[in-house]
Design a protein around this motif. Sequence first.
Motif, PDB file in Angstrom:
ATOM      1  N   LEU A   1       5.719  -9.270 -41.824  1.00 43.57           N
ATOM      2  CA  LEU A   1       5.801 -10.725 -41.830  1.00 43.57           C
ATOM      3  C   LEU A   1       5.611 -11.281 -40.418  1.00 43.57           C
ATOM      4  O   LEU A   1       4.958 -12.307 -40.222  1.00 43.57           O
ATOM      5  N   ASP A   2       6.158 -10.584 -39.414  1.00 44.14           N
ATOM      6  CA  ASP A   2       5.952 -10.996 -38.022  1.00 44.14           C
ATOM      7  C   ASP A   2       4.470 -10.922 -37.647  1.00 44.14           C
ATOM      8  O   ASP A   2       3.940 -11.799 -36.954  1.00 44.14           O
ATOM      9  N   ILE A   3       3.804  -9.852 -38.084  1.00 49.19           N
ATOM     10  CA  ILE A   3       2.371  -9.708 -37.832  1.00 49.19           C
ATOM     11  C   ILE A   3       1.599 -10.837 -38.507  1.00 49.19           C
ATOM     12  O   ILE A   3       0.681 -11.426 -37.933  1.00 49.19           O
ATOM     13  N   ALA A   4       1.982 -11.143 -39.758  1.00 53.04           N
ATOM     14  CA  ALA A   4       1.312 -12.208 -40.511  1.00 53.04           C
ATOM     15  C   ALA A   4       1.456 -13.553 -39.801  1.00 53.04           C
ATOM     16  O   ALA A   4       0.495 -14.331 -39.708  1.00 53.04           O
ATOM     17  N   LYS A   5       2.642 -13.831 -39.275  1.00 49.88           N
ATOM     18  CA  LYS A   5       2.870 -15.090 -38.568  1.00 49.88           C
ATOM     19  C   LYS A   5       2.062 -15.146 -37.274  1.00 49.88           C
ATOM     20  O   LYS A   5       1.529 -16.189 -36.900  1.00 49.88           O
ATOM     21  N   LYS A   6       1.955 -13.994 -36.608  1.00 41.70           N
ATOM     22  CA  LYS A   6       1.176 -13.942 -35.368  1.00 41.70           C
ATOM     23  C   LYS A   6      -0.297 -14.228 -35.656  1.00 41.70           C
ATOM     24  O   LYS A   6      -0.973 -14.926 -34.905  1.00 41.70           O
ATOM     25  N   PHE A   7      -0.805 -13.682 -36.758  1.00 38.00           N
ATOM     26  CA  PHE A   7      -2.209 -13.859 -37.104  1.00 38.00           C
ATOM     27  C   PHE A   7      -2.530 -15.326 -37.393  1.00 38.00           C
ATOM     28  O   PHE A   7      -3.661 -15.785 -37.146  1.00 38.00           O
ATOM     29  N   THR A   8      -1.569 -16.076 -37.906  1.00 35.15           N
ATOM     30  CA  THR A   8      -1.828 -17.492 -38.216  1.00 35.15           C
ATOM     31  C   THR A   8      -2.125 -18.314 -36.965  1.00 35.15           C
ATOM     32  O   THR A   8      -2.638 -19.438 -37.063  1.00 35.15           O
ATOM     33  N   LYS A   9      -1.823 -17.776 -35.792  1.00 31.32           N
ATOM     34  CA  LYS A   9      -2.040 -18.509 -34.547  1.00 31.32           C
ATOM     35  C   LYS A   9      -3.419 -18.258 -33.943  1.00 31.32           C
ATOM     36  O   LYS A   9      -3.777 -18.887 -32.946  1.00 31.32           O
ATOM     37  N   CYS A  10      -4.177 -17.308 -34.519  1.00 33.60           N
ATOM     38  CA  CYS A  10      -5.469 -16.977 -33.912  1.00 33.60           C
ATOM     39  C   CYS A  10      -6.587 -17.851 -34.489  1.00 33.60           C
ATOM     40  O   CYS A  10      -6.457 -18.439 -35.573  1.00 33.60           O
TER      41      CYS A  10
END
Length: 217
Positions: free
Chosen positions: A124-133
């Motif tokens: 979920l942390d990875i998924a949230k990080k990806f939303t910023k790219c």
Amino acid sequence: MVEFSDCFEAMNNKDIEPEKYQRVLRIDYKMQTSDNVYPIYVSHLDSDFSSATIKDFVNRYKDQKLVYLPRQITNAIYNHRSVFEIFIDGTEELIAINTDNIYSISYKKIPSAFIHTKTYKKLLDIAKKFTKCKLYKDLGLNYLKIYPSDLSDRACSNFFIDYDGFKLEFSYHDGIQVESDSFNKLLEKDEKYKDFFEEYESGKISRYLKFFEKYEV
């Protein structure tokens, strides 16, 4: 394979549920044909689903050699070829055991579902990080699902973060990549997307996104 996609959806701007653990009996059972010991997890012994206890188990089965138990079905998550954590998938099956082959009985707490594991929180942390790219915004992605990509033999080390067909693939061995079909469709759509990916020395485009560290595990 257990289907998790309908059960474990993580929507943008929503936190996952608080951790939920189930207290179970762990019965370490020695196989009759070898010296191997493997765990059996039992959460109740009666039809009323009251919690199982060591005292109740011993009192109930002390004079019986063959007993039938409602074993909780569990799944294992492997981290670099060793069991990292396990979770209960919500189903049970009856199993017959010979009480002479019980190695030990103890209590244990394990997550009641995949969504409560450390691995799910990491994904979920990875998924949230990806939303910023920028790639996320260019593709107009929105809702996502997180689930194991394979559960052969009820064990897994690879997982998908699925944005309605566009998938990131997480592996405890290889880190984070774009899943192969999603990668191919993206490059077929427009060559400009090559700029988002790392490049091998040979010049071939890899499935590793520049946005992430190659082995972020």
